[in-house]
Design a protein around this motif. Structure first.
Motif, PDB file in Angstrom:
ATOM      1  N   GLN A 144       0.849  -1.183   0.000  1.00 32.11           N
ATOM      2  CA  GLN A 144       0.000   0.000   0.000  1.00 32.11           C
ATOM      3  C   GLN A 144       0.892   1.242   0.000  1.00 32.11           C
ATOM      4  O   GLN A 144       1.909   1.288   0.694  1.00 32.11           O
ATOM      5  N   ILE A 145       0.515   2.219  -0.790  1.00 36.18           N
ATOM      6  CA  ILE A 145       1.275   3.463  -0.888  1.00 36.18           C
ATOM      7  C   ILE A 145       0.303   4.629  -0.784  1.00 36.18           C
ATOM      8  O   ILE A 145      -0.695   4.689  -1.518  1.00 36.18           O
ATOM      9  N   CYS A 146       0.584   5.553   0.131  1.00 39.69           N
ATOM     10  CA  CYS A 146      -0.172   6.799   0.158  1.00 39.69           C
ATOM     11  C   CYS A 146       0.804   7.946  -0.074  1.00 39.69           C
ATOM     12  O   CYS A 146       1.895   7.979   0.498  1.00 39.69           O
ATOM     13  N   VAL A 147       0.420   8.856  -0.950  1.00 34.75           N
ATOM     14  CA  VAL A 147       1.334   9.910  -1.377  1.00 34.75           C
ATOM     15  C   VAL A 147       0.567  11.207  -1.587  1.00 34.75           C
ATOM     16  O   VAL A 147      -0.563  11.199  -2.082  1.00 34.75           O
ATOM     17  N   GLU A 148       1.179  12.315  -1.170  1.00 39.10           N
ATOM     18  CA  GLU A 148       0.611  13.625  -1.500  1.00 39.10           C
ATOM     19  C   GLU A 148       1.395  14.206  -2.667  1.00 39.10           C
ATOM     20  O   GLU A 148       2.623  14.292  -2.626  1.00 39.10           O
ATOM     21  N   LEU A 149       0.655  14.587  -3.706  1.00 40.96           N
ATOM     22  CA  LEU A 149       1.242  15.266  -4.861  1.00 40.96           C
ATOM     23  C   LEU A 149       1.062  16.764  -4.675  1.00 40.96           C
ATOM     24  O   LEU A 149      -0.047  17.230  -4.391  1.00 40.96           O
ATOM     25  N   HIS A 150       2.144  17.513  -4.842  1.00 38.82           N
ATOM     26  CA  HIS A 150       2.159  18.931  -4.494  1.00 38.82           C
ATOM     27  C   HIS A 150       2.151  19.834  -5.724  1.00 38.82           C
ATOM     28  O   HIS A 150       2.786  19.533  -6.741  1.00 38.82           O
ATOM     29  N   GLU A 151       1.424  20.959  -5.598  1.00 39.59           N
ATOM     30  CA  GLU A 151       1.467  22.065  -6.561  1.00 39.59           C
ATOM     31  C   GLU A 151       1.336  21.561  -7.998  1.00 39.59           C
ATOM     32  O   GLU A 151       2.115  21.911  -8.881  1.00 39.59           O
ATOM     33  N   ILE A 152       0.310  20.766  -8.197  1.00 39.59           N
ATOM     34  CA  ILE A 152       0.076  20.162  -9.507  1.00 39.59           C
ATOM     35  C   ILE A 152      -0.187  21.237 -10.559  1.00 39.59           C
ATOM     36  O   ILE A 152       0.342  21.187 -11.672  1.00 39.59           O
ATOM     37  N   VAL A 153      -0.996  22.219 -10.184  1.00 41.19           N
ATOM     38  CA  VAL A 153      -1.411  23.249 -11.120  1.00 41.19           C
ATOM     39  C   VAL A 153      -0.505  24.477 -11.045  1.00 41.19           C
ATOM     40  O   VAL A 153      -0.021  24.974 -12.065  1.00 41.19           O
ATOM     41  N   PHE A 201      -3.282  20.235  -4.779  1.00 45.47           N
ATOM     42  CA  PHE A 201      -2.678  19.228  -3.907  1.00 45.47           C
ATOM     43  C   PHE A 201      -3.607  18.020  -3.864  1.00 45.47           C
ATOM     44  O   PHE A 201      -4.799  18.154  -3.617  1.00 45.47           O
ATOM     45  N   LEU A 202      -3.068  16.838  -4.079  1.00 47.93           N
ATOM     46  CA  LEU A 202      -3.864  15.617  -4.049  1.00 47.93           C
ATOM     47  C   LEU A 202      -3.223  14.593  -3.128  1.00 47.93           C
ATOM     48  O   LEU A 202      -2.011  14.366  -3.178  1.00 47.93           O
ATOM     49  N   GLU A 203      -4.040  13.956  -2.289  1.00 41.39           N
ATOM     50  CA  GLU A 203      -3.596  12.811  -1.495  1.00 41.39           C
ATOM     51  C   GLU A 203      -4.195  11.562  -2.123  1.00 41.39           C
ATOM     52  O   GLU A 203      -5.404  11.453  -2.276  1.00 41.39           O
ATOM     53  N   LEU A 204      -3.329  10.625  -2.491  1.00 41.26           N
ATOM     54  CA  LEU A 204      -3.749   9.427  -3.212  1.00 41.26           C
ATOM     55  C   LEU A 204      -3.384   8.178  -2.427  1.00 41.26           C
ATOM     56  O   LEU A 204      -2.307   8.104  -1.834  1.00 41.26           O
ATOM     57  N   THR A 205      -4.281   7.199  -2.429  1.00 39.75           N
ATOM     58  CA  THR A 205      -4.024   5.913  -1.789  1.00 39.75           C
ATOM     59  C   THR A 205      -4.056   4.811  -2.837  1.00 39.75           C
ATOM     60  O   THR A 205      -5.020   4.696  -3.596  1.00 39.75           O
ATOM     61  N   TYR A 206      -2.992   4.012  -2.852  1.00 44.13           N
ATOM     62  CA  TYR A 206      -2.861   2.895  -3.788  1.00 44.13           C
ATOM     63  C   TYR A 206      -2.768   1.578  -3.032  1.00 44.13           C
ATOM     64  O   TYR A 206      -2.106   1.489  -2.002  1.00 44.13           O
ATOM     65  N   VAL A 207      -3.411   0.531  -3.580  1.00 44.50           N
ATOM     66  CA  VAL A 207      -3.291  -0.835  -3.074  1.00 44.50           C
ATOM     67  C   VAL A 207      -2.795  -1.708  -4.225  1.00 44.50           C
ATOM     68  O   VAL A 207      -3.286  -1.596  -5.359  1.00 44.50           O
ATOM     69  N   ARG A 208      -1.822  -2.565  -3.942  1.00 40.47           N
ATOM     70  CA  ARG A 208      -1.246  -3.419  -4.982  1.00 40.47           C
ATOM     71  C   ARG A 208      -2.310  -4.365  -5.553  1.00 40.47           C
ATOM     72  O   ARG A 208      -3.091  -4.959  -4.820  1.00 40.47           O
TER      73      ARG A 208
END
Length: 225
Positions: A144-153, A201-208
């Protein structure tokens, strides 16, 4: 984001860790911090080790996981205040993290054969080069990976965001999206909030994918909602 998000019913119960939503006296929802992360409870139960990149001024999520008995390897380019690191299951290293350093740390701690690791990343924009350079074999150590992506726009990272999503979609399902609403407290960049529906800003959760009990059908409506 269209077609990249799958329904929450992937055979996992999703739970929120970290700051919670609270109600004010008039019943309005107010959010503590950035709302924490939504994670798969099943992945949490199987994992014994968490890699947390980017600590900042709080360790609420890490503390909750440490209280469950998880060992937390924490990294930041600045050492946080002492009270943030006070847990017997915390191991902190002052380090500006990148793909090679994360790979080296996984090998150093002899976790390269563990495929139930958890990964949390909030490193203020450095997540883009990290994911661009890291090998898929290293990523597959993480259930499992959770990541915040910053300043996309606001800094023109939209294409890098899409490339990140394409890379992750090879082996992971994107099961939760949260548009970080802390930005509403930053009027200097509020006008960058949305361009064609994309938050900054987006917080994303991934599951394998191999851990999902069903093969989900992607959502085809526009995301984020």
């Amino acid at each position: 984001m269209k077609g990249c998000l799958v329904p929450l019913d992937i055979g996992h119960k999703l739970v929120r860790l970290g700051p919670k939503f609270l109600k004010s006296e008039d019943g309005t929802l107010i959010q503590g911090g950035d709302g924490g992360y939504v994670l798969s409870e099943e992945c949490i139960k199987k994992a014994n080790v968490v890699y947390s990149l980017g600590i900042g001024h709080t360790s609420e999520i890490e503390r909750e996981l440490a209280d469950m008995g998880k060992t937390i390897y924490m990294y930041d380019m600045v050492t946080p205040e002492k009270h943030i690191l006070t847990h017997e299951n915390f191991y902190f290293k002052e380090m500006e993290m990148d793909a090679q350093k994360l790979t080296d740390e996984i090998h150093l701690h002899k976790h390269s054969n563990d495929d139930n690791l958890l990964l949390s990343i909030d490193i203020e924009g450095a997540e883009y080069p990290l994911f661009e350079k890291i090998d898929d074999d290293i990523l597959l150590n993480f259930s499992q990976i959770c990541v915040e992506l910053h300043e996309i726009v606001s800094t023109g990272q939209t294409q890098r965001t899409l490339e990140f999503i394409k890379k992750m979609n090879k082996n992971y399902y994107l099961v939760h999206i949260h548009a970080n609403n802390v930005i509403y407290n930053r009027p200097d960049i509020l006008h960058y909030l949305m361009v064609e529906g994309m938050p900054d800003f987006l917080e994303l959760t991934y599951v394998r994918k191999d851990l999902c009990k069903i093969e989900p059908t992607p959502i085809t409506s526009q995301c984020p909602i």
